[in-house]
Design a protein around this motif. Sequence first.
Motif, PDB file in Angstrom:
ATOM      1  N   GLY A 101      19.556 121.790  53.562  1.00 22.57           N
ATOM      2  CA  GLY A 101      18.218 121.635  52.527  1.00 22.57           C
ATOM      3  C   GLY A 101      17.175 120.848  53.132  1.00 22.57           C
ATOM      4  O   GLY A 101      16.166 121.061  52.262  1.00 22.57           O
ATOM      5  N   LEU A 102      17.170 120.356  54.299  1.00 21.49           N
ATOM      6  CA  LEU A 102      15.934 119.686  54.801  1.00 21.49           C
ATOM      7  C   LEU A 102      15.218 120.369  55.731  1.00 21.49           C
ATOM      8  O   LEU A 102      15.738 121.268  56.450  1.00 21.49           O
ATOM      9  CB  LEU A 102      16.475 118.482  55.497  1.00 21.49           C
ATOM     10  N   PRO A 103      13.841 120.232  55.716  1.00 26.82           N
ATOM     11  CA  PRO A 103      13.197 120.750  56.561  1.00 26.82           C
ATOM     12  C   PRO A 103      13.329 120.229  57.873  1.00 26.82           C
ATOM     13  O   PRO A 103      13.581 119.282  58.152  1.00 26.82           O
ATOM     14  CB  PRO A 103      11.363 120.682  56.348  1.00 26.82           C
ATOM     15  N   ALA A 104      13.306 120.977  59.220  1.00 22.11           N
ATOM     16  CA  ALA A 104      13.595 120.416  60.264  1.00 22.11           C
ATOM     17  C   ALA A 104      12.576 119.330  60.674  1.00 22.11           C
ATOM     18  O   ALA A 104      13.123 118.444  61.319  1.00 22.11           O
ATOM     19  CB  ALA A 104      13.574 121.645  61.302  1.00 22.11           C
ATOM     20  N   MET A 105      11.330 119.474  60.309  1.00 16.04           N
ATOM     21  CA  MET A 105      10.275 118.417  60.505  1.00 16.04           C
ATOM     22  C   MET A 105      10.842 116.885  60.110  1.00 16.04           C
ATOM     23  O   MET A 105      10.630 116.071  60.590  1.00 16.04           O
ATOM     24  CB  MET A 105       9.083 118.960  59.924  1.00 16.04           C
ATOM     25  N   LEU A 106      11.175 117.091  59.052  1.00 15.43           N
ATOM     26  CA  LEU A 106      11.780 115.811  58.285  1.00 15.43           C
ATOM     27  C   LEU A 106      12.956 114.953  59.287  1.00 15.43           C
ATOM     28  O   LEU A 106      12.937 113.724  59.534  1.00 15.43           O
ATOM     29  CB  LEU A 106      12.235 115.837  56.973  1.00 15.43           C
ATOM     30  N   VAL A 107      13.896 115.945  59.653  1.00  9.70           N
ATOM     31  CA  VAL A 107      14.642 115.619  60.691  1.00  9.70           C
ATOM     32  C   VAL A 107      14.333 114.900  61.902  1.00  9.70           C
ATOM     33  O   VAL A 107      14.764 113.907  62.411  1.00  9.70           O
ATOM     34  CB  VAL A 107      15.845 116.695  60.913  1.00  9.70           C
ATOM     35  N   PHE A 108      13.222 115.690  62.409  1.00 11.41           N
ATOM     36  CA  PHE A 108      12.617 115.342  63.581  1.00 11.41           C
ATOM     37  C   PHE A 108      11.948 113.726  63.343  1.00 11.41           C
ATOM     38  O   PHE A 108      12.001 112.900  64.339  1.00 11.41           O
ATOM     39  CB  PHE A 108      11.593 116.113  64.015  1.00 11.41           C
ATOM     40  N   LEU A 109      11.205 113.610  62.366  1.00  8.43           N
ATOM     41  CA  LEU A 109      10.540 112.354  61.928  1.00  8.43           C
ATOM     42  C   LEU A 109      11.720 111.234  61.591  1.00  8.43           C
ATOM     43  O   LEU A 109      11.532 110.055  62.048  1.00  8.43           O
ATOM     44  CB  LEU A 109       9.877 112.634  60.625  1.00  8.43           C
ATOM     45  N   ALA A 110      12.812 111.589  60.996  1.00 10.11           N
ATOM     46  CA  ALA A 110      13.871 110.762  60.957  1.00 10.11           C
ATOM     47  C   ALA A 110      14.657 110.104  62.348  1.00 10.11           C
ATOM     48  O   ALA A 110      14.728 108.817  62.238  1.00 10.11           O
ATOM     49  CB  ALA A 110      15.014 111.266  60.013  1.00 10.11           C
ATOM     50  N   VAL A 111      14.507 110.981  62.996  1.00  5.98           N
ATOM     51  CA  VAL A 111      15.139 110.525  64.329  1.00  5.98           C
ATOM     52  C   VAL A 111      14.357 109.850  65.164  1.00  5.98           C
ATOM     53  O   VAL A 111      14.536 108.920  65.807  1.00  5.98           O
ATOM     54  CB  VAL A 111      15.776 111.923  65.036  1.00  5.98           C
ATOM     55  N   GLY A 112      13.059 110.181  64.957  1.00  4.09           N
ATOM     56  CA  GLY A 112      11.985 109.531  66.076  1.00  4.09           C
ATOM     57  C   GLY A 112      11.438 108.221  65.484  1.00  4.09           C
ATOM     58  O   GLY A 112      11.227 107.405  66.269  1.00  4.09           O
ATOM     59  N   VAL A 113      11.552 108.135  64.052  1.00  8.38           N
ATOM     60  CA  VAL A 113      10.956 106.893  63.504  1.00  8.38           C
ATOM     61  C   VAL A 113      12.184 106.068  62.776  1.00  8.38           C
ATOM     62  O   VAL A 113      12.290 104.954  62.810  1.00  8.38           O
ATOM     63  CB  VAL A 113      10.096 107.222  62.653  1.00  8.38           C
ATOM     64  N   GLY A 114      12.977 106.805  62.194  1.00  7.22           N
ATOM     65  CA  GLY A 114      14.194 105.996  61.460  1.00  7.22           C
ATOM     66  C   GLY A 114      15.077 105.362  62.198  1.00  7.22           C
ATOM     67  O   GLY A 114      15.522 104.232  62.073  1.00  7.22           O
ATOM     68  N   ILE A 115      15.595 106.020  63.395  1.00  6.56           N
ATOM     69  CA  ILE A 115      16.590 105.446  64.469  1.00  6.56           C
ATOM     70  C   ILE A 115      16.000 104.001  64.905  1.00  6.56           C
ATOM     71  O   ILE A 115      16.641 102.972  64.864  1.00  6.56           O
ATOM     72  CB  ILE A 115      17.214 106.446  65.286  1.00  6.56           C
TER      73      ILE A 115
END
Length: 276
Positions: A101-115
């Motif tokens: 349900g998530l755009p892949a772009m948000l996953v990239f941002l979460a991995v790059g910034v959130g982690i």
Amino acid sequence: MSKRQRARLFRGVQYLVLIAAVVALVLAADWGQIRRAFFNMEVAANLFPTVITVALGNTIFYTVLGFALGLGLGLVLALMRLSSVGPYRWIAGIYIEFFRGLPAMLVFLAVGVGIPYAFDTRLDRNVQIMVALGLVGAAYIAETIRAGIQAVPKGQIEAARSLGMSPTRTMITVVIPQAFRIILPPLTNELILLTKDSSLAFFLGSTLAQQELAQFGREALNTNQSMTPVLVVGLCYLIITIPLSFVSRGLEKRFGKGAARKPGKISRTRTGGAAT
């Protein structure tokens, strides 16, 4: 006028409209400007060999990393979805629905910034790309594998059990190999989609040596003020995706359309980097 004559007349009118539109486009277009904008050979020549040796190579490398993680995680999730233990099924179901349900772009941002914020650590860029692509790909691959496992005839499982095989051995030696044979075509489609998703790696920042095709094209576009780099980069993507499409069709033809149809229905379709 008969029904057949009206159909022929209507078809003729459609041909005339198409021909008129093409002629109008040919006469109205500034072909010199179009050539300079899209087919500037001097700009195209300056892109080589870097577009192949660096950008295309990085795109393939990132795709392989993401697909490897997505395939392994997707297999685990598929087995969890089929588990008789309720919590395993629920966890796998939540994961799949969440990442589909998530755009892949948000996953990239979460991995790059959130982690980095959450764990006070920064992963290597290649690892970030692998994790982001793998997390997204696993959600779709899991459903593909699950459908493939369920498509294996029950008679095969019963025959293995009648020979004294345990459920685990039956799954590993009989069911999973046959399931992968069935799902090879949709898995190839997933590889094509991950290839295009690798363009989102630019969200993680990069040096010139780390650029993939999309980012390389964007930088060249800004430098040259011409659409030629975009056209060259697009052709490079086709170098990857068209052979994979032929492989997918060949596998589907070889292993039987009937067997491949069922997992194919649940394979994803996306536009750009957004999951649907």
